[in-house]
Design a protein around this motif. Structure first.
Motif, PDB file in Angstrom:
ATOM      1  N   ILE A   4       0.667  -1.218  -0.068  1.00 12.11           N
ATOM      2  CA  ILE A   4       0.003   0.149   0.126  1.00 12.11           C
ATOM      3  C   ILE A   4       0.788   1.253   0.025  1.00 12.11           C
ATOM      4  O   ILE A   4       1.923   1.501   0.854  1.00 12.11           O
ATOM      5  CB  ILE A   4      -0.973   0.091   1.189  1.00 12.11           C
ATOM      6  CG1 ILE A   4      -1.681  -1.298   0.989  1.00 12.11           C
ATOM      7  CG2 ILE A   4      -1.683   1.300   1.128  1.00 12.11           C
ATOM      8  CD1 ILE A   4      -2.731  -1.402   2.490  1.00 12.11           C
ATOM      9  N   ILE A   6       1.410   4.899   0.539  1.00 11.17           N
ATOM     10  CA  ILE A   6       0.840   6.149   1.266  1.00 11.17           C
ATOM     11  C   ILE A   6       1.368   7.599   0.663  1.00 11.17           C
ATOM     12  O   ILE A   6       2.502   7.378   0.424  1.00 11.17           O
ATOM     13  CB  ILE A   6       1.351   6.149   2.676  1.00 11.17           C
ATOM     14  CG1 ILE A   6       0.924   4.638   3.535  1.00 11.17           C
ATOM     15  CG2 ILE A   6       0.876   7.234   3.719  1.00 11.17           C
ATOM     16  CD1 ILE A   6      -0.338   4.524   3.621  1.00 11.17           C
ATOM     17  N   ILE A  34       7.486   1.055   5.465  1.00 13.72           N
ATOM     18  CA  ILE A  34       6.323   1.526   5.164  1.00 13.72           C
ATOM     19  C   ILE A  34       6.732   2.353   3.674  1.00 13.72           C
ATOM     20  O   ILE A  34       7.523   2.945   3.807  1.00 13.72           O
ATOM     21  CB  ILE A  34       5.718   2.597   5.941  1.00 13.72           C
ATOM     22  CG1 ILE A  34       5.082   2.214   7.353  1.00 13.72           C
ATOM     23  CG2 ILE A  34       4.324   3.336   5.348  1.00 13.72           C
ATOM     24  CD1 ILE A  34       4.633   2.821   8.440  1.00 13.72           C
ATOM     25  N   ASP A  58      -2.993  11.031   1.490  1.00 16.54           N
ATOM     26  CA  ASP A  58      -3.638   9.953   2.753  1.00 16.54           C
ATOM     27  C   ASP A  58      -3.247  11.126   3.742  1.00 16.54           C
ATOM     28  O   ASP A  58      -4.046  11.176   4.837  1.00 16.54           O
ATOM     29  CB  ASP A  58      -2.729   9.077   2.733  1.00 16.54           C
ATOM     30  CG  ASP A  58      -2.983   7.971   1.648  1.00 16.54           C
ATOM     31  OD1 ASP A  58      -4.488   7.492   1.462  1.00 16.54           O
ATOM     32  OD2 ASP A  58      -2.290   7.778   0.771  1.00 16.54           O
ATOM     33  N   ILE A 126      -0.835   6.536   9.985  1.00 16.98           N
ATOM     34  CA  ILE A 126      -0.748   5.461   8.861  1.00 16.98           C
ATOM     35  C   ILE A 126      -1.354   4.168   9.146  1.00 16.98           C
ATOM     36  O   ILE A 126      -1.905   3.493   8.320  1.00 16.98           O
ATOM     37  CB  ILE A 126       0.844   5.209   9.007  1.00 16.98           C
ATOM     38  CG1 ILE A 126       1.631   6.360   8.108  1.00 16.98           C
ATOM     39  CG2 ILE A 126       1.095   3.934   8.001  1.00 16.98           C
ATOM     40  CD1 ILE A 126       2.959   6.370   7.834  1.00 16.98           C
ATOM     41  N   LYS A 127      -1.366   3.722  10.501  1.00 17.97           N
ATOM     42  CA  LYS A 127      -2.139   2.588  10.976  1.00 17.97           C
ATOM     43  C   LYS A 127      -3.757   2.620  10.529  1.00 17.97           C
ATOM     44  O   LYS A 127      -4.307   1.737  10.049  1.00 17.97           O
ATOM     45  CB  LYS A 127      -2.148   2.424  12.482  1.00 17.97           C
ATOM     46  CG  LYS A 127      -2.705   1.195  12.858  1.00 17.97           C
ATOM     47  CD  LYS A 127      -2.373   1.022  14.364  1.00 17.97           C
ATOM     48  CE  LYS A 127      -3.186  -0.304  15.053  1.00 17.97           C
ATOM     49  NZ  LYS A 127      -2.914  -0.261  16.689  1.00 17.97           N
ATOM     50  N   ILE A 129      -4.958   4.997   8.366  1.00 17.35           N
ATOM     51  CA  ILE A 129      -5.070   4.656   6.766  1.00 17.35           C
ATOM     52  C   ILE A 129      -4.973   3.282   6.382  1.00 17.35           C
ATOM     53  O   ILE A 129      -5.813   2.991   5.417  1.00 17.35           O
ATOM     54  CB  ILE A 129      -3.668   5.703   6.160  1.00 17.35           C
ATOM     55  CG1 ILE A 129      -4.082   7.120   6.266  1.00 17.35           C
ATOM     56  CG2 ILE A 129      -3.717   5.323   4.585  1.00 17.35           C
ATOM     57  CD1 ILE A 129      -2.895   7.851   6.368  1.00 17.35           C
ATOM     58  N   ASN A 130      -4.191   2.401   6.857  1.00 19.73           N
ATOM     59  CA  ASN A 130      -3.875   1.030   6.373  1.00 19.73           C
ATOM     60  C   ASN A 130      -5.195   0.100   6.608  1.00 19.73           C
ATOM     61  O   ASN A 130      -5.637  -0.536   5.967  1.00 19.73           O
ATOM     62  CB  ASN A 130      -2.887   0.437   6.861  1.00 19.73           C
ATOM     63  CG  ASN A 130      -1.366   0.770   6.194  1.00 19.73           C
ATOM     64  OD1 ASN A 130      -1.592   1.320   5.135  1.00 19.73           O
ATOM     65  ND2 ASN A 130      -0.422   1.000   7.063  1.00 19.73           N
ATOM     66  N   SER A 133      -7.605   0.628   4.042  1.00 19.06           N
ATOM     67  CA  SER A 133      -7.359   0.325   2.550  1.00 19.06           C
ATOM     68  C   SER A 133      -8.099  -0.893   2.119  1.00 19.06           C
ATOM     69  O   SER A 133      -8.344  -0.790   0.967  1.00 19.06           O
ATOM     70  CB  SER A 133      -5.874  -0.010   2.596  1.00 19.06           C
ATOM     71  OG  SER A 133      -5.784  -1.193   3.340  1.00 19.06           O
ATOM     72  N   ASN A 134      -8.594  -1.856   3.103  1.00 19.12           N
ATOM     73  CA  ASN A 134      -9.265  -2.781   2.428  1.00 19.12           C
ATOM     74  C   ASN A 134     -11.012  -2.517   2.261  1.00 19.12           C
ATOM     75  O   ASN A 134     -11.875  -3.438   1.672  1.00 19.12           O
ATOM     76  CB  ASN A 134      -9.312  -4.029   3.315  1.00 19.12           C
ATOM     77  CG  ASN A 134     -10.013  -3.848   4.870  1.00 19.12           C
ATOM     78  OD1 ASN A 134     -10.268  -2.715   5.097  1.00 19.12           O
ATOM     79  ND2 ASN A 134     -10.429  -4.900   5.502  1.00 19.12           N
ATOM     80  N   SER A 138      -8.736   2.010  -5.163  1.00 19.66           N
ATOM     81  CA  SER A 138      -7.826   2.782  -5.700  1.00 19.66           C
ATOM     82  C   SER A 138      -7.650   2.865  -7.121  1.00 19.66           C
ATOM     83  O   SER A 138      -7.556   1.758  -7.847  1.00 19.66           O
ATOM     84  CB  SER A 138      -6.234   2.342  -4.926  1.00 19.66           C
ATOM     85  OG  SER A 138      -6.540   2.542  -3.604  1.00 19.66           O
ATOM     86  N   LYS A 147      -8.703   7.670  -4.289  1.00 22.39           N
ATOM     87  CA  LYS A 147      -9.198   6.251  -3.460  1.00 22.39           C
ATOM     88  C   LYS A 147     -10.600   6.602  -3.025  1.00 22.39           C
ATOM     89  O   LYS A 147     -10.805   7.916  -2.429  1.00 22.39           O
ATOM     90  CB  LYS A 147      -7.993   6.368  -2.264  1.00 22.39           C
ATOM     91  CG  LYS A 147      -6.707   6.324  -2.594  1.00 22.39           C
ATOM     92  CD  LYS A 147      -5.828   5.948  -1.446  1.00 22.39           C
ATOM     93  CE  LYS A 147      -4.365   5.460  -1.752  1.00 22.39           C
ATOM     94  NZ  LYS A 147      -3.805   5.210  -0.702  1.00 22.39           N
TER      95      LYS A 147
END
Length: 243
Positions: A4, A6, A34, A58, A126-127, A129-130, A133-134, A138, A147
């Motif tokens: 992924i 960022i 990352i 992001d 970032i945690k 954001i990830n 992500s599912n 994108s 996104k």
């Protein structure tokens, strides 16, 4: 596992501060494996223009007191174009903390305690954001990154070699891929083929009647007979897991 990317922007009118923040972010990203693309802005207006023209981020790290457009006004503006963006203010001016909270800014890091707060703020953002992500589709091309949260998609339709994505707010975007490719990439029980030319978001289906699927906002998609039972099954499975 898919890597992924960022997208991060650093905005500060002091060039030295930008260099310091970039090095600090790069080191943190490397330590935590990352992958990110970092863009730098010494003029807040240039960041405003890029976001207005469709550039995606992001995460944005920004000072508050800057010429042209200050960080508070910049954040308010950017949120209109990127409502899901995470904004972290890194500043010497603590008097803005309450206003930053009201703007739904993710974190506020005073420069005098940056060593204590910075790493946690970045990694927490970032945690999150990830974690999202599912549930985000994108679209990445050499000239565009977009996104789209699944929950914002109303339905999709085929247009030549493109898939047109229609949002709940009426806006549209496109990707040069077939519907079958897109639904595979979505990889979610949230979407179902209504017929060969349309995919609907199951959560937005309000009625099936007379060979058509009615969505929120009064949108109606005609469904082939062979698809009706499959659509009903998808609806039952989707909501059954959420009751």
């Amino acid at each position: 596992m898919e890597i992924i990317m960022i997208y991060i922007a650093i905005c500060d009118d002091d060039e030295k501060t930008i260099v310091q923040l970039r090095k600090r972010v790069q080191m943190l990203l490397k330590e935590n494996n990352i992958v990110a693309k970092i863009s730098e802005y010494s003029q807040s207006r240039l960041l405003q223009y890029d976001v207005q023209e469709g550039k995606y981020f992001d995460l944005i790290l920004s000072d508050i007191e800057m010429p042209q457009i200050d960080g508070m006004k910049l954040a308010e503006y950017i949120k209109k174009y990127l409502p899901e963006v995470f904004i972290i203010f890194i500043t010497s001016h603590t008097k803005y903390a309450i206003d930053a909270y009201e703007l739904s800014v993710f974190r506020y890091v005073p420069k005098h305690i940056i060593d204590k707060k910075f790493d946690h703020a970045i990694l927490d953002a970032i945690k999150m954001i990830n974690g999202k992500s599912n549930q985000i589709y994108s679209i990445t091309t050499p000239t565009r990154v977009e996104k789209i949260p699944y929950e914002k998609i109303l339905y999709m339709e085929r247009e030549g070699k493109n898939t047109i994505i229609i949002m709940k707010d009426g806006s549209k975007t496109h990707v040069r891929k077939s519907l079958s490719t897109v639904i595979k990439e979505l990889n979610s029980e949230e979407f179902v083929f209504v017929d060969r030319g349309n995919i609907a978001n199951v959560r937005n289906i309000v009625k099936i009647k007379d060979g058509s699927v009615e969505l929120e906002n009064g949108v109606r998609l005609w469904a082939s007979r062979s698809r009706i039972e499959e659509i009903k099954k998808k609806i039952s499975e989707f909501w059954g897991e959420r009751i």
